[in-house]
Design an enzyme around this catalytic site. Sequence first.
Site, short mmCIF file in Angstrom:
data_model
loop_
_atom_site.label_atom_id
_atom_site.label_comp_id
_atom_site.label_asym_id
_atom_site.label_seq_id
_atom_site.Cartn_x
_atom_site.Cartn_y
_atom_site.Cartn_z
N GLU A 171 68.80 -47.90 2.47
CA GLU A 171 69.84 -46.95 2.87
C GLU A 171 70.06 -46.90 4.38
O GLU A 171 69.82 -45.86 5.02
CB GLU A 171 69.50 -45.53 2.38
CG GLU A 171 69.41 -45.38 0.89
CD GLU A 171 69.24 -43.92 0.45
OE1 GLU A 171 69.41 -43.01 1.28
OE2 GLU A 171 68.94 -43.71 -0.73
N GLU A 379 67.32 -47.01 -6.90
CA GLU A 379 66.98 -45.57 -7.00
C GLU A 379 68.03 -44.87 -7.84
O GLU A 379 69.22 -45.04 -7.65
CB GLU A 379 66.98 -44.88 -5.62
CG GLU A 379 65.82 -45.21 -4.75
CD GLU A 379 65.83 -44.44 -3.43
OE1 GLU A 379 66.43 -43.34 -3.36
OE2 GLU A 379 65.26 -44.97 -2.46
O1 IFM Z 1 64.02 -39.28 -1.23
C1 IFM Z 1 65.16 -40.04 -0.97
C2 IFM Z 1 64.78 -41.48 -0.70
O2 IFM Z 1 63.88 -41.59 0.34
C3 IFM Z 1 66.02 -42.28 -0.35
N1 IFM Z 1 67.06 -42.08 -1.30
C4 IFM Z 1 67.38 -40.75 -1.70
C5 IFM Z 1 66.12 -40.00 -2.12
C6 IFM Z 1 66.47 -38.58 -2.57
O3 IFM Z 1 67.07 -37.89 -1.54
#
Ligand code: IFM
Length: 471
Positions: A171, A379
Site C-alpha cells: 500500500e 488483504e
Molecule cells: O492494518 C492495515 C494493514 O496494515 C494495511 N491494510 C489495511 C489494514 C486495515 O486497516
Amino acid sequence: MSPDATFPQRPFPRDFMWGTATAAYQIEGAATEDGRTPSIWDTFSHESGLVTNGDTGDVACDHYHRYEEDLDLLAALKVRAYRFSVAWPRIHPDVTGPANQKGLDFYKRLIAGLHDRGITPLPTMYHWDLPQSLEEKGGWTSRETSYRFADYAATVLEQLDGVDKWTTFNEPWTSAWLGYAYGIHAPGRSDIGAGASATHHLLLAHGLGVQACRDIRPGVEIGLTLNLGAIRAGSNDDADVAAAWRNDGNLNRIWLDPLFKGEYPQDMVELYAEYPPGFSVVQEGDLEIISSPIDFLGVNYYGPGTVMGEGREHEARMAGFHVGPPPSEESINHLHSIGVGVPGRPRTAMDWEIDASGLRELLERLSKEYTQIPLYITENGAAYHDYVGTDGAVRDPERIEYIKQHLEACLDAMDEGVNLQGYFIWSLLDNFEWGFGYSRRFGIVWIDYDTGRRIPKSSYYWYRDFINANS
Ligand code: IFM
C-alpha cells in the site's frame, strides 16, 4: 457451526493459494531487541499524540518471541501461504552499514518454521516501517530513500533463502498520502506536494527493487501490493462524475498507470503541478524503471467509496446520502470532493462500508484495463468489536459473513475470466491498527494484550473448514 456460517456454493480451483496476512510493526513487538533501531512508527506512536490511547508497537502481539505458537496456529488452519513483512530497521539499523545478523536470523527462523509446516512464505519488504534515520534525511520525499530501499531489497533477497515470491511494497498510497499529505500516519507530515513526491519515490523504489532482485535471482517472482478501490459518483451530475474520476486518479490510476502503462495520468500531473514539488521530481528514465515487468499484483480491498463534488452537501442530503463533517484540514480536500455514505449499507468497526460488489468491479477492471498477470487478494477482512464470551469463546459471525460475501465476489470475477490465484485474510491476529492502536480488532485470532494469550475466533474455525472443503 451456526446456520449462517455456510460456505460459498461454488468450489475454488484446488491449487488456489489460501492464506492470512500480518505486518511486522503490527505484531512483532521487541522494538529494541537484537539490534532493531527506531522506525517512523516508533517515533510517531510515542510522540505524535495521534494514536488512540497512546498505544505503541513496543510489545504488540509479542510475535517476535511467540512466533512458534503463531506458526502452529497457521499450520492448524491449513493455509497454503502466510504473508508477513520484514522490518527494515531490524535488517539495516544503520541504513548504509552492514546487515544485522540477528535481525536476519529472526526471519530465517520464521521462514524455516513455515517450510517445516508446508506453508509458503510471501514476505513484503516494506510495510510502512521506514528507518527513522532515513526520515531525518527527507524520508520518501527524498530520491535517496529509493536507492537505499534497493540496497535493502538486495540484502533481504540475498540473505533470506527459501522464498520464491516477494512483494516489494504494501500500500504505497497509505505511506504517501496518510503519512506525508494528511499527517495521520507516520511520519505525520501534512503537505500535498510531499504526498505527490513520496508517491513517485515509492514507485521508483519499487522499480529499483525489482531490478536489483532480478539481477540477484532471475527466477524469483516479484510483485507489489496496492490498496485499490471502486470509487463511485453519487449521481450522474458532471461535478460528481469529475470528483469520482479525481479520487480514482489518486487512489488507483496514479499507481496502476505508471506500473502497467509507463506513464502518470495527465490529470494527476496537472493537479499536483499546483503543489510543489509534486511530480517535478520525476527524472528521465524513471518511468521505465517503475514499469519493469512484475510477476503478480497484490490487491488489498476493504470497501467501496462514493463521492460527490465539493460543496454539494445539500444535493447529497437530498439524494438520501449520509454526509460527514467537512475535512478539518483544507489540504485534505485537494481532490475537491465530499465523501458520502450510502444509507442502510452495513459498516465495520472502522466505519467502512461493506459492499463486496466493489471487489468484483475492481478485479474485472484490473483485468480489462491493466494486466493479465496473476492477481492475489493480499488483504481482505473486517474489524469488529469482538469480545470473549463467558464460555471463553470469541464468536464473530459478522466477520464470517463479510469474508463469505467477498469470496463470492472473487468467484464471480473468476467466472468473468479474472486471473485470481489467491486470497489472504487480514489478519491472522488482532494487532496494532496504526492510528487506532489496539482499539480495532481485525484478527481471526483474538489477542489478550495483557497476557499474550491467543484465542482462535469462530471465523478461524470457519476458514479452516472452508479451506479443507476447497483444497
Ligand atoms: O492494518 C492495515 C494493514 O496494515 C494495511 N491494510 C489495511 C489494514 C486495515 O486497516
